[in-house]
Design a protein around this motif. Structure first.
Motif, PDB file in Angstrom:
ATOM      1  N   VAL A  68       0.852  -1.254  -0.124  1.00 51.65           N
ATOM      2  CA  VAL A  68       0.052   0.022   0.081  1.00 51.65           C
ATOM      3  C   VAL A  68       0.913   1.391  -0.024  1.00 51.65           C
ATOM      4  O   VAL A  68       1.561   1.275   0.891  1.00 51.65           O
ATOM      5  CB  VAL A  68      -1.081  -0.045   1.282  1.00 51.65           C
ATOM      6  N   ARG A  69       0.652   1.971  -1.043  1.00 57.96           N
ATOM      7  CA  ARG A  69       1.849   3.002  -1.049  1.00 57.96           C
ATOM      8  C   ARG A  69       0.945   4.551  -1.421  1.00 57.96           C
ATOM      9  O   ARG A  69       0.026   4.691  -1.764  1.00 57.96           O
ATOM     10  CB  ARG A  69       2.569   2.864  -2.416  1.00 57.96           C
ATOM     11  N   LEU A  70       1.861   5.645  -0.842  1.00 57.54           N
ATOM     12  CA  LEU A  70       1.218   6.652  -0.677  1.00 57.54           C
ATOM     13  C   LEU A  70       2.457   7.581  -1.679  1.00 57.54           C
ATOM     14  O   LEU A  70       3.800   7.644  -1.215  1.00 57.54           O
ATOM     15  CB  LEU A  70       1.527   7.531   0.558  1.00 57.54           C
ATOM     16  N   LEU A  71       2.192   8.463  -2.749  1.00 60.30           N
ATOM     17  CA  LEU A  71       3.310   8.928  -3.458  1.00 60.30           C
ATOM     18  C   LEU A  71       2.896  10.379  -3.566  1.00 60.30           C
ATOM     19  O   LEU A  71       1.833  10.984  -3.614  1.00 60.30           O
ATOM     20  CB  LEU A  71       2.989   8.379  -4.844  1.00 60.30           C
ATOM     21  N   ALA A  72       3.840  11.161  -3.743  1.00 61.27           N
ATOM     22  CA  ALA A  72       3.863  12.694  -3.834  1.00 61.27           C
ATOM     23  C   ALA A  72       4.671  13.016  -4.975  1.00 61.27           C
ATOM     24  O   ALA A  72       6.055  12.679  -4.948  1.00 61.27           O
ATOM     25  CB  ALA A  72       4.321  13.265  -2.603  1.00 61.27           C
ATOM     26  N   ASN A  73       4.237  13.780  -6.027  1.00 64.67           N
ATOM     27  CA  ASN A  73       4.941  14.158  -7.063  1.00 64.67           C
ATOM     28  C   ASN A  73       5.535  12.913  -7.674  1.00 64.67           C
ATOM     29  O   ASN A  73       6.810  12.997  -8.170  1.00 64.67           O
ATOM     30  CB  ASN A  73       5.951  15.145  -6.873  1.00 64.67           C
ATOM     31  N   GLY A  74       4.790  11.710  -7.870  1.00 63.85           N
ATOM     32  CA  GLY A  74       5.396  10.613  -8.449  1.00 63.85           C
ATOM     33  C   GLY A  74       6.323   9.674  -7.472  1.00 63.85           C
ATOM     34  O   GLY A  74       6.857   8.680  -7.953  1.00 63.85           O
ATOM     35  N   GLU A  75       6.736  10.199  -6.476  1.00 62.58           N
ATOM     36  CA  GLU A  75       7.804   9.364  -5.508  1.00 62.58           C
ATOM     37  C   GLU A  75       6.925   8.601  -4.538  1.00 62.58           C
ATOM     38  O   GLU A  75       6.042   9.629  -3.783  1.00 62.58           O
ATOM     39  CB  GLU A  75       8.751  10.449  -5.065  1.00 62.58           C
ATOM     40  N   VAL A  76       7.476   7.585  -4.085  1.00 65.47           N
ATOM     41  CA  VAL A  76       6.969   7.043  -3.142  1.00 65.47           C
ATOM     42  C   VAL A  76       7.239   7.463  -1.695  1.00 65.47           C
ATOM     43  O   VAL A  76       8.464   7.640  -1.230  1.00 65.47           O
ATOM     44  CB  VAL A  76       7.115   5.455  -2.884  1.00 65.47           C
ATOM     45  N   ILE A  77       6.594   8.050  -0.958  1.00 64.21           N
ATOM     46  CA  ILE A  77       6.864   8.686   0.428  1.00 64.21           C
ATOM     47  C   ILE A  77       6.519   7.928   1.714  1.00 64.21           C
ATOM     48  O   ILE A  77       7.094   8.161   2.603  1.00 64.21           O
ATOM     49  CB  ILE A  77       6.167  10.187   0.671  1.00 64.21           C
ATOM     50  N   ALA A  78       5.788   6.891   1.588  1.00 68.90           N
ATOM     51  CA  ALA A  78       5.242   6.216   2.597  1.00 68.90           C
ATOM     52  C   ALA A  78       4.708   4.850   2.008  1.00 68.90           C
ATOM     53  O   ALA A  78       3.870   4.894   1.050  1.00 68.90           O
ATOM     54  CB  ALA A  78       4.427   6.721   3.632  1.00 68.90           C
ATOM     55  N   SER A  79       4.918   3.484   2.731  1.00 67.87           N
ATOM     56  CA  SER A  79       4.254   2.536   2.204  1.00 67.87           C
ATOM     57  C   SER A  79       4.263   1.453   3.180  1.00 67.87           C
ATOM     58  O   SER A  79       4.995   1.512   4.488  1.00 67.87           O
ATOM     59  CB  SER A  79       4.958   1.855   1.059  1.00 67.87           C
ATOM     60  N   ILE A  80       3.226   0.414   3.192  1.00 66.94           N
ATOM     61  CA  ILE A  80       3.212  -0.565   4.008  1.00 66.94           C
ATOM     62  C   ILE A  80       3.443  -2.107   3.247  1.00 66.94           C
ATOM     63  O   ILE A  80       2.722  -2.101   2.038  1.00 66.94           O
ATOM     64  CB  ILE A  80       1.962  -0.778   4.917  1.00 66.94           C
ATOM     65  N   TYR A  81       4.052  -2.856   3.706  1.00 73.28           N
ATOM     66  CA  TYR A  81       4.548  -4.315   2.899  1.00 73.28           C
ATOM     67  C   TYR A  81       3.600  -5.241   3.747  1.00 73.28           C
ATOM     68  O   TYR A  81       4.017  -5.391   5.025  1.00 73.28           O
ATOM     69  CB  TYR A  81       5.840  -4.381   3.090  1.00 73.28           C
ATOM     70  N   GLY A  82       2.919  -6.128   3.229  1.00 69.84           N
ATOM     71  CA  GLY A  82       2.126  -6.999   3.909  1.00 69.84           C
ATOM     72  C   GLY A  82       1.751  -8.329   3.139  1.00 69.84           C
ATOM     73  O   GLY A  82       2.205  -8.254   1.934  1.00 69.84           O
ATOM     74  N   PHE A  83       0.955  -9.041   3.714  1.00 70.31           N
ATOM     75  CA  PHE A  83       0.359 -10.376   2.866  1.00 70.31           C
ATOM     76  C   PHE A  83      -0.894 -10.344   3.105  1.00 70.31           C
ATOM     77  O   PHE A  83      -1.547 -10.135   4.664  1.00 70.31           O
ATOM     78  CB  PHE A  83       1.117 -11.511   3.436  1.00 70.31           C
ATOM     79  N   ARG A  84      -1.982 -10.884   2.378  1.00 64.98           N
ATOM     80  CA  ARG A  84      -3.147 -11.028   2.681  1.00 64.98           C
ATOM     81  C   ARG A  84      -3.454 -12.704   2.720  1.00 64.98           C
ATOM     82  O   ARG A  84      -3.023 -13.243   1.853  1.00 64.98           O
ATOM     83  CB  ARG A  84      -4.093 -10.687   1.475  1.00 64.98           C
ATOM     84  N   LEU A  85      -4.352 -12.970   3.640  1.00 63.31           N
ATOM     85  CA  LEU A  85      -4.720 -14.593   3.493  1.00 63.31           C
ATOM     86  C   LEU A  85      -6.056 -14.568   3.943  1.00 63.31           C
ATOM     87  O   LEU A  85      -6.464 -14.086   5.041  1.00 63.31           O
ATOM     88  CB  LEU A  85      -3.800 -15.339   4.585  1.00 63.31           C
ATOM     89  N   GLY A  86      -6.967 -14.973   3.216  1.00 63.19           N
ATOM     90  CA  GLY A  86      -8.285 -15.000   3.346  1.00 63.19           C
ATOM     91  C   GLY A  86      -9.128 -13.570   3.386  1.00 63.19           C
ATOM     92  O   GLY A  86      -8.569 -12.797   2.673  1.00 63.19           O
ATOM     93  N   THR A  87      -9.544 -13.178   4.645  1.00 61.00           N
ATOM     94  CA  THR A  87      -9.956 -11.752   4.632  1.00 61.00           C
ATOM     95  C   THR A  87      -9.295 -11.058   5.712  1.00 61.00           C
ATOM     96  O   THR A  87      -9.697 -10.117   6.306  1.00 61.00           O
ATOM     97  CB  THR A  87     -11.535 -11.987   5.158  1.00 61.00           C
ATOM     98  N   ARG A  88      -8.088 -11.372   5.911  1.00 59.76           N
ATOM     99  CA  ARG A  88      -7.028 -10.989   6.902  1.00 59.76           C
ATOM    100  C   ARG A  88      -5.858 -10.310   6.092  1.00 59.76           C
ATOM    101  O   ARG A  88      -5.369 -10.847   5.083  1.00 59.76           O
ATOM    102  CB  ARG A  88      -6.738 -11.701   8.014  1.00 59.76           C
ATOM    103  N   LEU A  89      -5.110  -9.094   6.600  1.00 65.09           N
ATOM    104  CA  LEU A  89      -4.189  -8.598   5.917  1.00 65.09           C
ATOM    105  C   LEU A  89      -2.968  -8.509   7.024  1.00 65.09           C
ATOM    106  O   LEU A  89      -3.355  -8.091   8.260  1.00 65.09           O
ATOM    107  CB  LEU A  89      -4.349  -7.194   5.487  1.00 65.09           C
ATOM    108  N   PHE A  90      -1.909  -9.281   6.843  1.00 65.48           N
ATOM    109  CA  PHE A  90      -0.771  -9.101   7.880  1.00 65.48           C
ATOM    110  C   PHE A  90       0.239  -8.041   7.537  1.00 65.48           C
ATOM    111  O   PHE A  90       0.954  -8.259   6.393  1.00 65.48           O
ATOM    112  CB  PHE A  90      -0.227 -10.726   7.934  1.00 65.48           C
ATOM    113  N   ALA A  91       0.267  -6.810   8.127  1.00 66.51           N
ATOM    114  CA  ALA A  91       1.087  -5.864   7.689  1.00 66.51           C
ATOM    115  C   ALA A  91       2.540  -6.206   8.552  1.00 66.51           C
ATOM    116  O   ALA A  91       2.718  -6.213   9.408  1.00 66.51           O
ATOM    117  CB  ALA A  91       0.472  -4.509   8.282  1.00 66.51           C
TER     118      ALA A  91
END
Length: 358
Positions: free
Chosen positions: A291-314
């Motif tokens: 999940v990424r947030l970009l400002a002027n085309g550059e990634v300024i914040a993000s979270i890396y995780g995994f989905r299994l079923g209906t849960r997200l593991f950040a």
């Protein structure tokens, strides 16, 4: 008493479906039977069946087939593998992946059994157990580990205080009181779980008046949009997550190194190699998320995780360093934006791991 199931495997290894469909858990009729495997070799044909059971029984991504297999391939050297596969009436009711390690030497030697994945790095495990059979499964596992495997210590966790294994483990130790000492349970940390809000307005309404007043323009990105062209995205395609992982690794590491600390990928042995392997295998199943947030085309914040079923593991966050970003509370903002993105995807719970988030 648990009986041994026959092992019949195909030599084929079918590809994993995008997301296994698992039926709702219900107590199946029949007697408890157990199969014990000592290697992942030849088990790929069962990977989808394994993961369906993990989802149905409420297990975490850390108990999924590929996560356990990849962890074992990288960190299993010098250890012995024991995979306990429990069935009742042809339905899986429990999976308990264990590794055994000999520590020390001579009179100080200990033979220790732990959940596959434990210690590197610490996680909150939720082994896939059917609560109706949890005690009997753990009796079988403990008896085998203590009697047949001659283990001196069985460490089962960390697990959530609400997981059925807590009470079941104590009951199992009571039944086997001639074999084992009473269980010792220790609170190690807190686990953070988020329920994604339906919308930004719903989330803001859940905050106190002061929080809402002070943070609305941060969380809805109004402040950022005054100075930058802002957009958000969620990456989940196999090729794009493989590329994004390398960018994320660099940004995450730079952020922590600026604080005088190595960051996750350099603090844990072979961490970058382990996560690259996860992204390579779980990417085609569309379980990886950035999940990424970009400002002027550059990634300024993000979270890396995994989905299994209906849960997200950040798993991990990353954000840009620099005084120009300090006023935007990027750490908190990316969490809020991740919860909103999770809600849009139909995710019902976000696991943020060990630690507390205000």
């Amino acid at each position: 008493m648990i009986s041994e199931l026959p092992l019949t495997l195909s030599s084929d290894s079918p590809s994993l479906s995008l997301e296994p469909k698992a039926a709702a858990a219900s107590p199946p009729p029949g007697e408890l039977a157990c199969r014990i495997e000592t290697s992942f070799a030849g088990l790929d044909a069962l990977r989808e069946t394994w993961d369906e059971a993990v989802i149905r029984l409420g297990g975490s991504i850390y108990m999924s087939y590929d996560w356990c297999r990849i962890w074992w391939n990288i960190y299993g050297v010098g250890k012995a593998l024991r995979l306990y596969w429990f069935e009742v009436g042809g339905s899986i009711v429990g999976l308990v992946p264990i590794y055994i390690q000999d520590l020390g030497w001579g009179p100080f030697a200990l033979r220790v059994a732990r959940l596959v994945g434990a210690n590197i790095p610490p996680k909150v495990f939720e082994p896939p157990f059917h609560p109706e059979w949890a005690r009997d499964m753990l009796v079988g596992v403990l008896q085998h580990l203590v009697d047949r495997e001659q283990c001196d210590l069985v460490s089962f966790g960390p697990v959530s205080s609400e997981h059925p294994s807590n009470a079941a483990f104590a009951e199992a130790c009571g039944i086997l009181n001639e074999w084992v000492q009473p269980i010792v349970s220790t609170a190690q940390d807190v686990q953070t779980l988020f329920t994604p809000p339906e919308s930004m307005e719903a989330y803001l309404k859940s905050l106190s008046r002061n929080e809402r007043k002070n943070n609305r323009r941060l969380y809805d990105l109004s402040s950022l949009k005054e100075s930058y062209e802002v957009r958000e995205d969620v990456l989940q395609g196999p090729a794009e997550v493989a590329v994004e992982f390398e960018r994320f690794l660099e940004q995450h590491s730079k952020e922590w190194q600026s604080r005088g600390r190595p960051g996750h990928f350099y603090a844990w042995p072979r961490a970058a190699e382990f996560h690259r392997a996860l992204v390579k295998v779980l990417g085609p199943a569309r379980r990886v998320r950035f999940v990424r947030l970009l400002a002027n085309g550059e990634v300024i914040a993000s979270i890396y995780g995994f989905r299994l079923g209906t849960r997200l593991f950040a798993e991990l966050p990353a954000r840009r360093n620099g005084s120009e970003w300090e006023n935007y509370s990027l750490g908190r903002t990316i969490i809020v934006r991740t919860l909103l993105a999770a809600a849009r995807e139909g995710i019902t719970q976000v696991h943020a791991g060990l630690g507390h988030y205000n």
